[in-house]
Design a protein around this motif. Structure first.
Motif, PDB file in Angstrom:
ATOM      1  N   GLU A 174       0.828  -1.203   0.000  1.00 36.23           N
ATOM      2  CA  GLU A 174       0.000   0.000   0.000  1.00 36.23           C
ATOM      3  C   GLU A 174       0.865   1.256   0.000  1.00 36.23           C
ATOM      4  N   CYS A 218      -1.848   3.071  -4.288  1.00 34.17           N
ATOM      5  CA  CYS A 218      -2.229   1.683  -4.556  1.00 34.17           C
ATOM      6  C   CYS A 218      -2.420   1.001  -3.214  1.00 34.17           C
ATOM      7  N   VAL A 238      -2.010  -4.748  -2.914  1.00 34.87           N
ATOM      8  CA  VAL A 238      -1.446  -5.384  -4.120  1.00 34.87           C
ATOM      9  C   VAL A 238      -0.555  -6.559  -3.727  1.00 34.87           C
ATOM     10  N   SER A 262      -4.989   4.836 -11.926  1.00 36.23           N
ATOM     11  CA  SER A 262      -5.371   3.595 -11.242  1.00 36.23           C
ATOM     12  C   SER A 262      -4.264   3.061 -10.329  1.00 36.23           C
ATOM     13  N   GLY A 263      -3.087   3.684 -10.371  1.00 36.91           N
ATOM     14  CA  GLY A 263      -2.032   3.298  -9.427  1.00 36.91           C
ATOM     15  C   GLY A 263      -0.874   2.527 -10.030  1.00 36.91           C
ATOM     16  N   LYS A 264      -0.832   2.443 -11.350  1.00 37.28           N
ATOM     17  CA  LYS A 264       0.194   1.642 -12.021  1.00 37.28           C
ATOM     18  C   LYS A 264       1.604   2.177 -11.750  1.00 37.28           C
ATOM     19  N   THR A 312       2.532   4.271  -9.446  1.00 42.48           N
ATOM     20  CA  THR A 312       2.802   4.243  -8.000  1.00 42.48           C
ATOM     21  C   THR A 312       3.324   2.871  -7.602  1.00 42.48           C
ATOM     22  N   LEU A 313       2.657   1.831  -8.065  1.00 44.96           N
ATOM     23  CA  LEU A 313       3.079   0.468  -7.760  1.00 44.96           C
ATOM     24  C   LEU A 313       4.502   0.225  -8.253  1.00 44.96           C
ATOM     25  N   MET A 340      -5.749  -2.955 -12.918  1.00 47.53           N
ATOM     26  CA  MET A 340      -5.895  -2.099 -11.731  1.00 47.53           C
ATOM     27  C   MET A 340      -6.990  -1.059 -11.928  1.00 47.53           C
ATOM     28  N   GLY A 391      -6.439   2.042  -7.577  1.00 41.01           N
ATOM     29  CA  GLY A 391      -5.355   1.605  -6.702  1.00 41.01           C
ATOM     30  C   GLY A 391      -5.351   0.126  -6.344  1.00 41.01           C
ATOM     31  N   ARG A 392      -6.388  -0.586  -6.771  1.00 42.26           N
ATOM     32  CA  ARG A 392      -6.479  -2.008  -6.428  1.00 42.26           C
ATOM     33  C   ARG A 392      -6.367  -2.884  -7.674  1.00 42.26           C
TER      34      ARG A 392
END
Ligand SMILES: Nc1ncnc2c1ncn2[C@@H]1O[C@H](COP(=O)(O)OP(=O)(O)OP(=O)(O)O)[C@@H](O)[C@H]1O
Ligand SMILES: [Mg+2]
Length: 251
Positions: free
Chosen positions: A11, A20, A23, A41-43, A45-46, A218, A221-222
């Motif tokens: 997270e 995110c 994950v 969508s958090g790509k 960031t991940l 995603m 964030g999920r």
């Protein structure tokens, strides 16, 4: 075969906003994992958490069984130099624009201990050839290259040290379709030949289809769906993925 990466409950928040969350996945050597999903969508960031560019707020990342969160910074930096590679969407972020193509490739070898000038130059020439850049342009600066050539140079710079794990954020993003197709062919060949573990973020489901063995979708964030690429794209389970695949959504 043991996992290259084992990610559990990762997270990252930006204040109250979720980057995110929750994950979890494994990545094995020789495997390409695609990450798709709409903007925000958090790509990235991940990917930044995996690369150590951002510190996650919770969760665990094991690299070849070792907890990155518990690893001392110097050790982490050595790994980043020797075993990991990061290909940016914009080659300008991953290249040094002020030095020659040869130096861009060669300095990565020097960073892992290479000292013999002739051998470094020969390896740089060899890698320029492998990414289909005329080795005769070894002394040109990246500025003199087209966007597609710059991206291939960034790939050569990243792969010359034979990393185990390669993270890519939209590596074909700014390129036109025919240039993109050649780059994807090249990447696919290198991944197979070198047995790389790759995580590739892309907006483009066609890119994911071509390159990724497995896919994670995603949203907010999920991870809302994951599986073999063909399965996810041909028989999407989540309503959102169905929309994505049917091109109702522009991602
Ligand atoms: N530096 C930041 N500060 C605050 N919020 C951020 C920051 N970076 C990202 N976010 C937020 O985190 C969420 C995920 O963003 P992220 O950049 O990871 O998405 P993305 O999937 O890579 O999107 P894109 O496809 O547009 O690149 C978004 O809500 C975004 O607004
Ligand atoms: Mg992004």
């Amino acid at each position: 075969m043991s996992a290259l990466l084992q990610v559990e409950g990762l997270e990252k928040r930006y204040g109250a906003r979720i980057g995110c969350t929750g994950v979890s996945f494994d990545l094995f050597p020789g495997e390409v994992l695609g990450i798709v999903g709409e903007s925000g969508s958090g790509k990235s960031t991940l990917l930044a958490c995996l690369a150590g560019h951002l510190a996650a707020d919770s969760g665990q990342i094991l690299y070849r069984g070792r907890d990155l969160g518990a690893m001392a910074e110097p050790e982490r930096r050595v790994l980043a130099r020797t075993e990991w590679a990061f290909v940016h969407q914009n080659p300008r972020d991953g290249l040094r624009m002020g030095v020659s193509a040869g130096a861009n490739v060669g300095e990565r070898l020097m960073a892992v201990g290479a000292r013999h000038y002739g051998a470094i130059r020969a390896a740089a020439e060899d890698w320029l050839g492998r990414v289909e850049i005329d080795p005769g342009r070894i002394d040109d600066r990246p500025r003199a290259f087209s966007g597609g050539m710059q991206q291939r140079l960034q790939i050569a710079r990243n792969l010359v040290t034979a990393p185990r794990l390669v993270l890519m954020d939209e590596p074909t993003g700014g390129l036109d379709v025919s240039v993109q197709a050649r780059l994807l062919d090249l990447l696919r060949a290198l991944v197979r030949e070198m047995g790389l573990g790759v995580i590739i973020v892309t907006h483009d489901l066609a890119v994911a289809r071509l390159l990724a063995d497995r896919l994670m979708v995603m949203k907010d964030g999920r991870v809302i769906e994951a599986g073999l690429t063909d399965q996810v794209l041909d028989d999407p389970q989540a309503a959102y993925t169905q929309l994505l695949v049917s091109s109702v959504l522009q991602v």
